[in-house]
Structure formats: structure tokens, C-alpha cells
Design a protein around this motif. Structure first.
Motif, PDB file in Angstrom:
ATOM      1  N   UNK A 174      58.623  78.418  33.008  1.00 30.34           N
ATOM      2  CA  UNK A 174      59.360  79.498  33.677  1.00 30.34           C
ATOM      3  C   UNK A 174      60.863  79.227  33.657  1.00 30.34           C
ATOM      4  N   UNK A 175      61.233  77.984  33.842  1.00 29.99           N
ATOM      5  CA  UNK A 175      62.660  77.656  33.810  1.00 29.99           C
ATOM      6  C   UNK A 175      63.249  77.921  32.432  1.00 29.99           C
ATOM      7  N   UNK A 176      62.510  77.542  31.382  1.00 30.41           N
ATOM      8  CA  UNK A 176      63.002  77.773  30.017  1.00 30.41           C
ATOM      9  C   UNK A 176      63.098  79.261  29.714  1.00 30.41           C
ATOM     10  N   UNK A 177      62.132  80.037  30.239  1.00 26.96           N
ATOM     11  CA  UNK A 177      62.089  81.463  29.930  1.00 26.96           C
ATOM     12  C   UNK A 177      62.956  82.307  30.874  1.00 26.96           C
ATOM     13  N   UNK A 178      63.531  81.669  31.881  1.00 26.68           N
ATOM     14  CA  UNK A 178      64.357  82.407  32.836  1.00 26.68           C
ATOM     15  C   UNK A 178      63.558  83.182  33.857  1.00 26.68           C
ATOM     16  N   UNK A 179      62.285  82.820  34.040  1.00 23.18           N
ATOM     17  CA  UNK A 179      61.448  83.479  35.040  1.00 23.18           C
ATOM     18  C   UNK A 179      61.726  82.856  36.401  1.00 23.18           C
ATOM     19  N   UNK A 180      62.107  83.693  37.375  1.00 22.35           N
ATOM     20  CA  UNK A 180      62.536  83.168  38.669  1.00 22.35           C
ATOM     21  C   UNK A 180      61.356  83.047  39.627  1.00 22.35           C
ATOM     22  N   UNK A 181      60.364  82.261  39.247  1.00 24.17           N
ATOM     23  CA  UNK A 181      59.222  82.016  40.125  1.00 24.17           C
ATOM     24  C   UNK A 181      59.601  80.981  41.170  1.00 24.17           C
ATOM     25  N   UNK A 182      58.771  80.851  42.188  1.00 22.66           N
ATOM     26  CA  UNK A 182      59.066  79.889  43.253  1.00 22.66           C
ATOM     27  C   UNK A 182      59.127  78.453  42.727  1.00 22.66           C
ATOM     28  N   UNK A 183      58.175  78.022  41.875  1.00 23.77           N
ATOM     29  CA  UNK A 183      58.277  76.659  41.342  1.00 23.77           C
ATOM     30  C   UNK A 183      59.532  76.446  40.503  1.00 23.77           C
TER      31      UNK A 183
END
Length: 257
Positions: A174-183
């Protein structure tokens, strides 16, 4: 683990939500005392199967999956989407209007999850709304009246906790993809703490409503948070969470609760 075993585990992980949809239908039926509508249940289950199959087909390039599995998922998703549409056409118009709304949300999900915490909040809300409104259509627009049932609260809390734990495996991705999930924003340990809080709240509300199956599921889910490394394992971790979330329907069907 052999490739064949790994492929089987992935398929089980991809398609277990179908069992979860069945379980939620059983839970809501017990809580409301209403008979499930055949077309509504078919719409829910085929919609789940279509969404989770096609979502895997649209996974980013480089995802570890064999070509035959991609073709199988695509075929299953397309056939299920057709079945979902046919079943929805036999439902009352007002409740059936929820189906294209949920379909649009599924199609826009890759975009929506880029927004901060949307991935954390939207998915549990969709699961809760769909599992209460579709199988027990009451004729209200988008099934809004159905989701005012008291059982919606512990369901939302429990599913929200489970979704957070399923996101643990996606923290780096998610961090690499720019997804702003809680983790991705706050890290795994903080996510586990929030998930535990939601599970405890779900158990408390479920006990107040005398929903023993939901309380048991919440307790087991909370216990597994002491093994965050296991829950963050690709395929196996989310599958464990989904099986735990399915426990209430199993317990009710087995007449244990």
C-alpha cells in the motif's frame, strides 16, 4: 510449500468471502426473524463472487499468480456478474437499485482506496449494508431501512476489525502504491490496536444484543491479534481472518448458539 499447494491456498483465500456472505445471511436471518429472499441471496453471493474474482484479475502486474488462475478468475467473475444482474432484475426495484450502486463502488474501489482511510471504512460499510439489505429486501430505497436493524452495529464493528487485520499483509504494498490504508499510514502495531478495540466493542454490543455467535467470533479474532506476523502472511493471514468471521453462521447452523 509446493506451487500447487500455494495456488490452492490462494484460490481458497480469493473465494472464501462467498462462505462469509452465506454466514452473514444466516446471522441476519436469526437476528431479524425474517425469511431470506432467494433472488436477494443469489444477488448477494454472486455479487461477492464476481467482485472478489475480478478484483484479483485487476491486481497490479507482477502479482504472483499463474496464467490459468487468472483465466479461471476472469471466467468466474464474468459468469457471476451475469448471474448477479439476472437475479437483481427479479428483486423489487427500490432494493435492487442498491446493486448498481454497489457495482459502481466496486469499480471505483481502486481509485477510492487512494483516499486517506477510505479502504478502512468503505469495505466494512459495503459488506454490512449488502448483507443486511439484499437478502432481506424490504422495499425501501437502497435497502436503507434494513440497515437500521440493531445487528448492523456489531456486524460493522466485527467486519471493520477483520478488514484491518486483512490489511496487515498489504502494509508495504500500500505504501508503494500510494494507498492510504491504516497500516500504510500508522503502521502494523497501531492497526492491530485499533482492530482489537473494534473487536472488543463488537463483542460487547453482540452480548448486549444476545448475539452469542458474533461475540464468539469477535473473541477469537481478538485472540489472533496476538499473532500479527501470522495474520500478515500472504493469503494464509486473511484466510484465517475470513474463517473466523464466518464462525457465527457455522455456529448457528450447527445449533451450537
Amino acid at each position: 510449500m509446493r506451487n500447487s499447494d500455494r495456488s490452492a491456498l490462494r484460490l481458497l483465500h480469493y473465494w472464501w468471502p462467498l462462505a462469509l456472505g452465506w454466514s452473514l445471511t444466516v446471522v441476519v436471518q436469526r437476528a431479524t426473524g425474517r425469511a431470506a429472499d432467494l433472488y436477494g441471496v443469489t444477488t448477494l453471493l454472486s455479487g461477492i463472487f464476481a467482485a472478489y474474482s475480478l478484483d484479483r484479475v485487476l491486481d497490479p502486474p507482477g502479482t504472483a499468480r499463474r496464467a490459468w488462475m487468472t483465466r479461471m478468475l476472469a471466467s468466474a467473475g464474468i459468469v457471476s456478474a451475469i448471474v448477479c444482474g439476472l437475479a437483481a432484475s427479479r428483486m423489487p426495484l427500490r432494493t435492487g437499485a442498491l446493486v448498481p450502486a454497489l457495482g459502481a463502488a466496486a469499480l471505483l474501489y481502486p481509485v477510492l482506496k487512494q483516499l486517506p482511510l477510505t479502504k478502512t471504512m468503505v469495505l466494512p460499510a459495503i459488506w454490512t449494508w449488502a448483507s443486511i439489505a439484499l437478502p432481506f429486501n424490504d422495499g425501501s430505497w437502497l435497502g436503507w431501512h434494513a440497515v437500521l436493524q440493531p445487528v448492523a452495529v456489531p456486524l460493522l464493528l466485527l467486519i471493520g476489525s477483520g478488514c484491518l487485520l486483512c490489511d496487515l499483509k498489504d502494509e508495504a504494498g500500500d505504501r508503494r502504491a500510494g494507498v492510504r490504508s491504516l497500516p500504510a499510514i500508522f503502521g502494523g502495531p497501531a492497526t492491530v490496536r485499533v482492530a482489537v478495540t473494534l473487536a472488543v466493542a463488537a463483542a460487547a454490543v453482540a452480548l448486549l444484543e444476545h448475539r452469542t455467535g458474533l461475540a464468539v467470533s469477535a473473541a477469537v479474532l481478538g485472540a489472533f491479534t496476538f499473532s500479527p506476523t501470522l495474520l500478515a502472511t500472504e493469503a494464509a493471514g486473511p484466510l484465517i481472518v475470513d474463517v473466523i468471521l464466518t464462525l457465527p453462521g457455522i455456529l448457528i447452523s450447527a445449533r451450537v448458539v
